[in-house]
Design an enzyme around this catalytic site. Structure first.
Site, PDB file in Angstrom:
ATOM      1  N   HIS A  32       0.841  -1.209   0.000  1.00  0.00           N
ATOM      2  CA  HIS A  32       0.000   0.000   0.000  1.00  0.00           C
ATOM      3  C   HIS A  32       0.876   1.258   0.000  1.00  0.00           C
ATOM      4  O   HIS A  32       0.589   2.225  -0.699  1.00  0.00           O
ATOM      5  CB  HIS A  32      -0.860   0.048   1.267  1.00  0.00           C
ATOM      6  CG  HIS A  32      -1.887  -1.043   1.386  1.00  0.00           C
ATOM      7  ND1 HIS A  32      -1.829  -1.996   2.375  1.00  0.00           N
ATOM      8  CD2 HIS A  32      -2.998  -1.317   0.666  1.00  0.00           C
ATOM      9  CE1 HIS A  32      -2.870  -2.809   2.261  1.00  0.00           C
ATOM     10  NE2 HIS A  32      -3.591  -2.428   1.228  1.00  0.00           N
ATOM     11  N   LYS A 145      -1.448  -6.182  -8.217  1.00  0.00           N
ATOM     12  CA  LYS A 145      -1.758  -7.379  -7.430  1.00  0.00           C
ATOM     13  C   LYS A 145      -3.219  -7.794  -7.662  1.00  0.00           C
ATOM     14  O   LYS A 145      -3.542  -8.966  -7.737  1.00  0.00           O
ATOM     15  CB  LYS A 145      -1.495  -7.058  -5.953  1.00  0.00           C
ATOM     16  CG  LYS A 145      -2.202  -7.900  -4.940  1.00  0.00           C
ATOM     17  CD  LYS A 145      -1.454  -9.175  -4.701  1.00  0.00           C
ATOM     18  CE  LYS A 145      -1.917  -9.961  -3.507  1.00  0.00           C
ATOM     19  NZ  LYS A 145      -3.333  -9.992  -3.235  1.00  0.00           N
TER      20      LYS A 145
HETATM   21  P1  AMP Z   1      -6.745  -3.424  -0.378  1.00  0.00           P
HETATM   22  O1  AMP Z   1      -6.495  -2.693   0.895  1.00  0.00           O
HETATM   23  O2  AMP Z   1      -6.395  -4.873  -0.318  1.00  0.00           O
HETATM   24  O3  AMP Z   1      -8.109  -3.141  -0.936  1.00  0.00           O
HETATM   25  O4  AMP Z   1      -5.724  -2.829  -1.434  1.00  0.00           O
HETATM   26  C1  AMP Z   1      -5.665  -1.456  -1.684  1.00  0.00           C
HETATM   27  C2  AMP Z   1      -4.778  -1.207  -2.876  1.00  0.00           C
HETATM   28  O5  AMP Z   1      -3.471  -1.709  -2.607  1.00  0.00           O
HETATM   29  C3  AMP Z   1      -5.258  -1.924  -4.140  1.00  0.00           C
HETATM   30  O6  AMP Z   1      -5.074  -1.061  -5.247  1.00  0.00           O
HETATM   31  C4  AMP Z   1      -4.363  -3.128  -4.201  1.00  0.00           C
HETATM   32  O7  AMP Z   1      -4.191  -3.615  -5.508  1.00  0.00           O
HETATM   33  C5  AMP Z   1      -3.074  -2.536  -3.667  1.00  0.00           C
HETATM   34  N1  AMP Z   1      -2.182  -3.608  -3.184  1.00  0.00           N
HETATM   35  C6  AMP Z   1      -2.510  -4.616  -2.346  1.00  0.00           C
HETATM   36  N2  AMP Z   1      -1.455  -5.435  -2.173  1.00  0.00           N
HETATM   37  C7  AMP Z   1      -0.447  -4.928  -2.931  1.00  0.00           C
HETATM   38  C8  AMP Z   1       0.903  -5.326  -3.193  1.00  0.00           C
HETATM   39  N3  AMP Z   1       1.432  -6.420  -2.646  1.00  0.00           N
HETATM   40  N4  AMP Z   1       1.655  -4.554  -4.025  1.00  0.00           N
HETATM   41  C9  AMP Z   1       1.123  -3.432  -4.594  1.00  0.00           C
HETATM   42  N5  AMP Z   1      -0.133  -3.012  -4.383  1.00  0.00           N
HETATM   43  C10 AMP Z   1      -0.914  -3.741  -3.574  1.00  0.00           C
END
Ligand code: AMP
Length: 277
Positions: A32, A145
């Site tokens: 993130h 991801k």
């Molecule tokens: P989430 O909190 O899981 O909804 O993710 C929020 C954002 O962070 C989304 O755009 C995800 O694709 C991104 N994200 C989650 N994990 C990763 C990672 N390992 N590397 C890069 N971006 C990520």
């Protein structure tokens, strides 16, 4: 750093200048925070939203146990130089008796994750469209991801003419290769070890592509075998076109190899883009 809980507070502060938004569900990790770094390159003001959106979780999914460590999330945002955090309550985003709204992108949201998590992308589109209207970012950063989410949201922005640039950011991995995810903290040490076969399987498939394999069925069979050898329960293993998300038979250009598995009670996804030689 300013922390806003209400739409009214955001509206009062938001001027007209460039602002890059990183939408998240919290439980922030370095993945993130890498999105925050990308956002910083795009605009002087960087906002992070932290909201565990109930409408994107299906029945029986992990909504109630999803981690919500808000204090440490705010510390991480502060340390990374975030300017604003928007951390609304559920009733702020979905007031009781408010009308629901559905945004469907049938060709893109009914396959892969959409097939296994019916209604998931409707919830994602609903909350992201609301966040876009509330915060009015000029740029929004999303991780590869969740490549299908990125594709669905890019298509939504195009279809509904949101004046927002969507930035795709690379997947951050732990040193052992496991893609960072808020859900990794559910894993026992044994399950985490098993989960490594997800990225190892993808990397082995990439080697095959580097060695000249172009037939998707050969890659998929090999990936399934590798995952089953670790006793992972497979939701899907796929090779799809990055734009249409349709299954590819023979690779002629960049192709997304995507995996969704269950490791114990935890569902994990990962993907890489491969290009035939
Ligand atoms: P989430 O909190 O899981 O909804 O993710 C929020 C954002 O962070 C989304 O755009 C995800 O694709 C991104 N994200 C989650 N994990 C990763 C990672 N390992 N590397 C890069 N971006 C990520």
């Amino acid at each position: 750093m300013r922390v806003f809980q209400t739409i009214e507070q955001v509206r009062a502060e938001r001027g007209r200048g460039p602002l890059a938004l990183v939408p998240t569900m919290g439980a922030l990790h370095a993945g993130h925070l890498s999105l925050v770094e990308s956002a910083r390159k795009k605009a002087d003001t960087v906002a992070v939203s932290i909201f565990v959106n109930p409408t994107q979780f299906g029945r029986g999914e992990d909504l109630s146990r999803y981690p919500r460590p808000i204090d440490s999330d705010l510390e991480k945002c502060q340390a990374t130089g975030v300017d604003w955090v928007f951390n609304p309550s559920e009733s702020e985003m979905y007031p009781p008796n408010s009308a629901g709204i559905m945004i469907d992108l049938p060709a893109l949201d009914s396959v892969l994750e959409g097939k296994h998590r019916p209604g998931h992308f409707r919830g994602v589109c609903q909350v992201v469209a609301k966040l876009f209207n509330i915060i009015q970012p000029t740029v929004a950063c999303f991780g590869q991801k969740d490549f299908q989410q990125l594709r669905v949201l890019s298509a939504m922005v195009e279809a509904l003419d949101f004046p927002i640039e969507i930035v795709a950011c690379p997947t951050l991995r732990d040193p052992d290769g496991l893609a960072m995810s808020s859900r990794n903290q559910y894993l026992s040490p044994t399950d985490r070890q098993k989960a490594l076969s997800i990225n190892q399987t993808l990397f082995a498939a990439r080697e095959m592509v580097g060695g000249g394999v172009k037939q998707a069925s050969r890659l998929i069979t090999r990936m399934q075998q590798d995952l089953l050898a670790q006793h992972l329960s497979i939701d899907y293993v796929a090779a799809v076109d990055p734009l249409t998300l349709k299954n590819v038979e023979v690779m002629t250009g960049p192709t997304v190899l995507a995996i969704a598995v269950r490791v114990g009670a935890t569902r994990l996804i990962d993907n890489i883009v491969v290009t035939p030689v």
